[in-house]
Scaffold this motif. Structure first.
Motif, PDB file in Angstrom:
ATOM      1  N   ALA A  47     -12.007   0.358   1.811  1.00 37.24           N
ATOM      2  CA  ALA A  47     -10.787   0.427   1.012  1.00 37.24           C
ATOM      3  C   ALA A  47     -10.576  -0.834   0.187  1.00 37.24           C
ATOM      4  O   ALA A  47     -10.837  -1.950   0.639  1.00 37.24           O
ATOM      5  N   ARG A  48     -10.086  -0.602  -1.021  1.00 40.81           N
ATOM      6  CA  ARG A  48      -9.710  -1.697  -1.910  1.00 40.81           C
ATOM      7  C   ARG A  48      -8.322  -1.361  -2.443  1.00 40.81           C
ATOM      8  O   ARG A  48      -8.084  -0.256  -2.938  1.00 40.81           O
ATOM      9  N   TYR A  49      -7.410  -2.321  -2.307  1.00 42.73           N
ATOM     10  CA  TYR A  49      -6.034  -2.117  -2.748  1.00 42.73           C
ATOM     11  C   TYR A  49      -5.839  -2.759  -4.113  1.00 42.73           C
ATOM     12  O   TYR A  49      -6.197  -3.913  -4.316  1.00 42.73           O
ATOM     13  N   LEU A  50      -5.275  -2.005  -5.027  1.00 46.73           N
ATOM     14  CA  LEU A  50      -5.048  -2.504  -6.379  1.00 46.73           C
ATOM     15  C   LEU A  50      -3.588  -2.932  -6.535  1.00 46.73           C
ATOM     16  O   LEU A  50      -2.702  -2.397  -5.880  1.00 46.73           O
ATOM     17  N   CYS A  51      -3.359  -3.871  -7.407  1.00 46.69           N
ATOM     18  CA  CYS A  51      -1.989  -4.370  -7.639  1.00 46.69           C
ATOM     19  C   CYS A  51      -1.109  -3.332  -8.319  1.00 46.69           C
ATOM     20  O   CYS A  51       0.098  -3.330  -8.137  1.00 46.69           O
ATOM     21  N   TYR A  52      -1.709  -2.464  -9.114  1.00 44.02           N
ATOM     22  CA  TYR A  52      -0.928  -1.500  -9.891  1.00 44.02           C
ATOM     23  C   TYR A  52      -1.388  -0.083  -9.577  1.00 44.02           C
ATOM     24  O   TYR A  52      -2.558   0.250  -9.782  1.00 44.02           O
ATOM     25  N   PRO A  53      -0.470   0.780  -9.111  1.00 43.18           N
ATOM     26  CA  PRO A  53      -0.862   2.165  -8.815  1.00 43.18           C
ATOM     27  C   PRO A  53      -1.497   2.863 -10.018  1.00 43.18           C
ATOM     28  O   PRO A  53      -2.395   3.688  -9.855  1.00 43.18           O
ATOM     29  N   GLU A  54      -1.050   2.519 -11.220  1.00 45.34           N
ATOM     30  CA  GLU A  54      -1.570   3.167 -12.423  1.00 45.34           C
ATOM     31  C   GLU A  54      -3.059   2.894 -12.627  1.00 45.34           C
ATOM     32  O   GLU A  54      -3.756   3.658 -13.297  1.00 45.34           O
ATOM     33  N   ALA A  55      -3.557   1.800 -12.083  1.00 48.41           N
ATOM     34  CA  ALA A  55      -4.960   1.424 -12.275  1.00 48.41           C
ATOM     35  C   ALA A  55      -5.915   2.263 -11.433  1.00 48.41           C
ATOM     36  O   ALA A  55      -7.114   2.322 -11.721  1.00 48.41           O
ATOM     37  N   VAL A  56      -5.407   2.928 -10.413  1.00 50.08           N
ATOM     38  CA  VAL A  56      -6.273   3.680  -9.495  1.00 50.08           C
ATOM     39  C   VAL A  56      -7.058   4.754 -10.242  1.00 50.08           C
ATOM     40  O   VAL A  56      -8.285   4.843 -10.112  1.00 50.08           O
ATOM     41  N   LEU A  57      -6.378   5.578 -11.036  1.00 49.69           N
ATOM     42  CA  LEU A  57      -7.074   6.647 -11.769  1.00 49.69           C
ATOM     43  C   LEU A  57      -8.080   6.089 -12.769  1.00 49.69           C
ATOM     44  O   LEU A  57      -9.194   6.596 -12.889  1.00 49.69           O
ATOM     45  N   VAL A  58      -7.700   5.037 -13.467  1.00 51.13           N
ATOM     46  CA  VAL A  58      -8.579   4.433 -14.469  1.00 51.13           C
ATOM     47  C   VAL A  58      -9.862   3.916 -13.817  1.00 51.13           C
ATOM     48  O   VAL A  58     -10.968   4.152 -14.313  1.00 51.13           O
ATOM     49  N   MET A  59      -9.722   3.238 -12.706  1.00 47.32           N
ATOM     50  CA  MET A  59     -10.895   2.671 -12.039  1.00 47.32           C
ATOM     51  C   MET A  59     -11.775   3.754 -11.420  1.00 47.32           C
ATOM     52  O   MET A  59     -12.993   3.632 -11.397  1.00 47.32           O
ATOM     53  N   LEU A 116     -13.109   3.474  -1.414  1.00 50.98           N
ATOM     54  CA  LEU A 116     -11.790   4.074  -1.582  1.00 50.98           C
ATOM     55  C   LEU A 116     -10.852   3.117  -2.308  1.00 50.98           C
ATOM     56  O   LEU A 116     -10.684   1.969  -1.889  1.00 50.98           O
ATOM     57  N   LEU A 117     -10.240   3.583  -3.392  1.00 50.51           N
ATOM     58  CA  LEU A 117      -9.236   2.801  -4.104  1.00 50.51           C
ATOM     59  C   LEU A 117      -7.854   3.283  -3.701  1.00 50.51           C
ATOM     60  O   LEU A 117      -7.615   4.496  -3.631  1.00 50.51           O
ATOM     61  N   MET A 118      -6.956   2.338  -3.456  1.00 49.82           N
ATOM     62  CA  MET A 118      -5.584   2.679  -3.103  1.00 49.82           C
ATOM     63  C   MET A 118      -4.616   1.799  -3.876  1.00 49.82           C
ATOM     64  O   MET A 118      -4.959   0.685  -4.267  1.00 49.82           O
ATOM     65  N   PRO A 119      -3.390   2.305  -4.055  1.00 51.64           N
ATOM     66  CA  PRO A 119      -2.345   1.462  -4.634  1.00 51.64           C
ATOM     67  C   PRO A 119      -2.056   0.277  -3.694  1.00 51.64           C
ATOM     68  O   PRO A 119      -2.681   0.158  -2.631  1.00 51.64           O
ATOM     69  N   PRO A 120      -1.097  -0.578  -4.046  1.00 53.26           N
ATOM     70  CA  PRO A 120      -0.785  -1.714  -3.165  1.00 53.26           C
ATOM     71  C   PRO A 120      -0.503  -1.268  -1.732  1.00 53.26           C
ATOM     72  O   PRO A 120      -0.098  -0.130  -1.491  1.00 53.26           O
TER      73      PRO A 120
END
Length: 183
Positions: free
Chosen positions: A79-91, A52-56
């Protein structure tokens, strides 16, 4: 007066510091759980063990998603939290996860960018205007009445601020928000 977007900040101000809700943006805020269109995950119950990818961690979508997972008793997601919400869709598109969390509005505006929505969180209060405990009640009422009058007198101004309408707001409106954010 404070115009708040951050769910955790708004909840803290209302719950712990006595700030009073004045008005809120009509509607609410929700998060969406999305998967690639080709995924075999049909709903959250199928997601055990999923990546699961999530925003910060302090992002509204993440806070709401974690609350929804707790409410449904779902565990075992990686779950993995990304630094940028915009990156969630790309990943997610790149195949680096089985499922992702995004703001529902983002999912609707982008058509989930090749993904499909499998679940949404309960709606909670989104953007709002709060009054400090030091603001006199008469001033708070006057500000509320002026903003509510914009619903009929200043629709273009509201539209330019991405506010469909102002709605009266009270402490009770924040019950689901406060419940959702409690861990």
């Amino acid at each position: 007066l404070l115009y708040g977007h951050s769910l955790s900040a708004v909840a803290t101000l209302v719950r712990e510091h006595g700030w009073q809700p004045v008005v809120r943006k009509a509607g609410g805020t929700q998060a969406a759980f999305i998967v690639p269109r080709s995924s075999g995950i049909a709903d959250l119950a199928d997601a055990h063990g999923a990546r699961l990818l999530m925003p910060p961690q302090d992002d509204s979508a993440t806070l709401l998603a974690r609350a929804e997972l707790r409410r449904r008793g779902l565990r075992g997601l990686r779950a993995r939290y990304l630094c940028y919400p915009e990156a969630v869709l790309v990943m997610l598109q790149a195949g680096l996860a089985d499922m992702a969390v995004v703001d529902l509005q983002v999912a609707l505006e982008t058509g989930a960018a090749g993904a499909r929505v499998i679940a949404v969180t309960r709606p909670v209060v989104g953007a709002c205007l709060l009054a400090s405990p030091e603001v006199p009640p008469a001033l708070t009422r006057g500000v509320r009445e002026s903003l509510m009058a914009m619903n009929t007198l200043q629709r273009d101004a509201l539209a330019s601020m991405d506010v469909p309408a102002w709605v009266r707001s009270g402490v009770d409106d924040y019950a689901s928000l406060l419940e959702a954010l409690d861990t």
